[in-house]
Write a protein that holds these residues in place. Structure first.
Motif, mmCIF file in Angstrom:
data_model
loop_
_atom_site.group_PDB
_atom_site.id
_atom_site.type_symbol
_atom_site.label_atom_id
_atom_site.label_comp_id
_atom_site.label_asym_id
_atom_site.label_seq_id
_atom_site.Cartn_x
_atom_site.Cartn_y
_atom_site.Cartn_z
ATOM 1 N N ILE A 192 0.713 -0.652 0.086
ATOM 2 C CA ILE A 192 0.289 0.006 0.076
ATOM 3 C C ILE A 192 1.220 1.394 0.305
ATOM 4 C CG2 ILE A 192 -1.664 1.080 1.166
ATOM 5 C CD1 ILE A 192 -2.876 -0.949 2.701
ATOM 6 N N GLY A 193 1.997 1.346 0.940
ATOM 7 C CA GLY A 193 2.721 2.063 1.008
ATOM 8 C C GLY A 193 3.484 2.905 -0.316
ATOM 9 N N LEU A 194 3.693 1.623 -0.916
ATOM 10 C CA LEU A 194 4.432 2.499 -2.436
ATOM 11 C C LEU A 194 3.428 2.806 -3.469
ATOM 12 C CD1 LEU A 194 6.717 2.133 -4.279
ATOM 13 C CD2 LEU A 194 6.417 -0.395 -4.730
ATOM 14 N N ALA A 195 2.633 1.964 -3.819
ATOM 15 C CA ALA A 195 1.009 2.610 -4.148
ATOM 16 C C ALA A 195 0.718 4.112 -4.022
ATOM 17 C CB ALA A 195 -0.284 1.701 -3.917
ATOM 18 N N ILE A 196 0.974 4.192 -2.390
ATOM 19 C CA ILE A 196 0.696 5.163 -2.487
ATOM 20 C C ILE A 196 1.587 6.339 -2.763
ATOM 21 C CG2 ILE A 196 0.429 7.156 -0.643
ATOM 22 C CD1 ILE A 196 -0.771 4.648 0.857
ATOM 23 N N ALA A 197 2.669 6.219 -3.022
ATOM 24 C CA ALA A 197 4.331 7.271 -3.238
ATOM 25 C C ALA A 197 3.678 6.860 -4.711
ATOM 26 C CB ALA A 197 5.348 6.112 -2.503
ATOM 27 N N GLN A 198 3.739 6.202 -5.747
ATOM 28 C CA GLN A 198 3.739 6.795 -7.145
ATOM 29 C C GLN A 198 2.653 7.369 -7.075
ATOM 30 O OE1 GLN A 198 2.959 1.931 -7.848
ATOM 31 N NE2 GLN A 198 5.174 1.640 -7.719
ATOM 32 N N ALA A 199 1.462 7.345 -6.849
ATOM 33 C CA ALA A 199 0.426 7.945 -6.826
ATOM 34 C C ALA A 199 0.808 9.248 -6.700
ATOM 35 C CB ALA A 199 -1.259 7.610 -6.101
ATOM 36 N N LEU A 200 1.259 10.113 -6.038
ATOM 37 C CA LEU A 200 1.730 11.218 -5.185
ATOM 38 C C LEU A 200 2.653 11.902 -6.116
ATOM 39 C CD1 LEU A 200 1.913 11.335 -1.208
ATOM 40 C CD2 LEU A 200 0.444 12.348 -2.438
ATOM 41 N N GLY A 201 3.658 11.014 -6.525
ATOM 42 C CA GLY A 201 5.148 10.861 -7.339
ATOM 43 C C GLY A 201 4.262 11.141 -8.951
ATOM 44 N N GLY A 202 3.289 10.502 -8.865
ATOM 45 C CA GLY A 202 2.572 10.869 -10.302
ATOM 46 C C GLY A 202 1.189 12.381 -10.278
ATOM 47 N N ALA A 203 0.759 12.510 -8.904
ATOM 48 C CA ALA A 203 0.432 13.974 -9.047
ATOM 49 C C ALA A 203 2.034 14.816 -9.521
ATOM 50 C CB ALA A 203 -0.654 14.214 -7.905
ATOM 51 N N GLY A 204 2.945 14.750 -8.962
ATOM 52 C CA GLY A 204 3.992 15.417 -9.454
ATOM 53 C C GLY A 204 4.888 16.103 -8.118
ATOM 54 N N ALA A 205 4.888 15.448 -7.027
ATOM 55 C CA ALA A 205 4.907 16.047 -5.610
ATOM 56 C C ALA A 205 6.510 15.193 -5.741
ATOM 57 C CB ALA A 205 4.269 14.574 -4.468
ATOM 58 N N ARG A 206 7.567 15.711 -5.167
ATOM 59 C CA ARG A 206 8.699 14.801 -4.669
ATOM 60 C C ARG A 206 8.802 13.703 -3.265
ATOM 61 N NH1 ARG A 206 13.818 18.337 -3.910
ATOM 62 N NH2 ARG A 206 12.067 19.619 -1.312
ATOM 63 N N VAL A 207 9.099 12.905 -3.415
ATOM 64 C CA VAL A 207 8.174 12.082 -2.980
ATOM 65 C C VAL A 207 9.735 11.440 -2.168
ATOM 66 C CG1 VAL A 207 7.383 9.960 -2.423
ATOM 67 C CG2 VAL A 207 6.465 10.767 -4.484
ATOM 68 N N ALA A 208 9.783 11.604 -1.190
ATOM 69 C CA ALA A 208 10.948 10.339 -0.050
ATOM 70 C C ALA A 208 10.244 9.096 0.274
ATOM 71 C CB ALA A 208 11.159 11.601 1.092
ATOM 72 N N LEU A 209 10.943 8.054 0.617
ATOM 73 C CA LEU A 209 10.488 6.678 0.426
ATOM 74 C C LEU A 209 11.376 6.483 2.124
ATOM 75 C CD1 LEU A 209 10.763 7.223 -2.975
ATOM 76 C CD2 LEU A 209 9.642 4.641 -2.148
ATOM 77 N N ASN A 210 10.458 5.497 2.691
ATOM 78 C CA ASN A 210 10.533 5.123 3.853
ATOM 79 C C ASN A 210 10.482 3.232 3.967
ATOM 80 O OD1 ASN A 210 9.957 4.248 6.774
ATOM 81 N ND2 ASN A 210 12.008 4.656 6.584
ATOM 82 N N GLY A 211 10.909 2.800 4.577
ATOM 83 C CA GLY A 211 10.913 1.058 4.772
ATOM 84 C C GLY A 211 11.222 0.187 4.689
ATOM 85 N N LEU A 212 11.546 -1.484 4.660
ATOM 86 C CA LEU A 212 11.955 -2.691 4.759
ATOM 87 C C LEU A 212 12.341 -3.454 3.512
ATOM 88 C CD1 LEU A 212 10.794 -3.935 8.145
ATOM 89 C CD2 LEU A 212 12.896 -2.105 8.112
#
Length: 269
Positions: free
Chosen positions: A20-40
């Motif tokens: 879910i988190g990766l899908a959210i990061a991709q959606a935010l990126g697709g809307a133009g945001a710079r995205v910082a990821l964090n996880g395992l």
């Protein structure tokens, strides 16, 4: 509506190297945001996750390593994020689960789940919200669960952490409700509460039910969901991401303090 409405914004999504988190990061990126990821994940998995967010349309994507069970590590992560760009959007998606009766639940497991599922969100919020208030725009979306609204047996730390996350979000929403304006977008804090979501983590449960129905995966899904989710359909990670993305729109400025179930009617019963 503008599909690149988050251009110039910076987002942090915890628990975003898969699911879910990766899908959210991709959606935010697709809307133009710079995205910082964090996880395992392995080095290769993390690199692939970052690359996928860029491929989705993010002008920049980066990985911030931090043990979310350690408040000092969370603070270091937030300081690194501030150096990259102040957080306009914060999505707390990281979470862990363990099932056992209360009398058999290890104390260390309780501490770990509360630390990652609840306390980490408190620490990211306390460090991100003041800046959002100062700029008049901010979005915090905490990925809770239907288990932030209703309980299930053998999940005491998980349910406690998710109920706590919903309550924490409501308090924060009230504290920042007056920040900004309709034009600036204001500052909102909400929870999204998914029911069953089709991720690799639940495939073993689907397979076990499918085996009981002659290997029919769809029958296995229906059997699994029949206990809780009246729709009989799982959500996809992208469905949850779409809900988060809408909450980030300026038009969502008056949606705050909400716990939004995406659960096929589970919590309506």
């Amino acid at each position: 509506m503008d599909e690149r409405f988050l251009e110039g914004r910076t987002a942090l999504v915890t628990g975003s190297t898969s699911g879910i988190g990766l899908a959210i990061a991709q959606a935010l990126g697709g809307a133009g945001a710079r995205v910082a990821l964090n996880g395992l994940g392995s080095h290769e998995q993390i690199e692939a996750a970052v690359a996928s967010v860029c491929q989705a349309g993010a002008p920049q994507a980066s990985f911030l390593d931090a043990n979310l069970a350690d408040p000092a590590a969370v603070e270091t992560m937030m300081q690194a994020l501030a150096g990259w760009g102040p957080a306009d959007i914060l999505v707390n998606c990281a979470g862990v689960q363990h099932t056992a009766p209360i009398g058999e639940m290890p104390a260390a497991t309780w501490d770990k789940l509360i630390a990652i599922n609840l306390s980490a969100a408190f620490h990211t919020m306390r460090l991100a919200l003041p800046g959002m208030v100062g700029r008049g725009f901010g979005r915090v979306v905490n990925i809770a669960s239907v288990h932030g609204l209703v309980a299930s047996v053998n999940k005491s730390p998980y349910v406690a952490s998710k109920f706590g996350l919903v309550g924490l979000s409501k308090v924060a929403a009230l504290e920042v409700a007056g920040a900004g304006s309709r034009d600036s977008g204001g500052v909102t804090v909400n929870c999204v509460c998914p029911g069953w979501v089709e991720t690799p983590l639940i495939e073993p449960q689907i397979a076990a039910r499918a085996d009981q129905h002659g290997g029919d995966r769809e029958a296995g899904v229906r059997a699994l969901l029949a206990e809780k989710q009246p729709s009989g359909r799982m959500s996809l990670p992208s469905d949850i991401a779409a809900t988060v993305l809408f909450l980030c729109r300026r038009e969502a400025h008056n949606i705050t303090g909400s716990a939004i179930p995406v659960d096929g009617g589970w919590t309506s019963q």
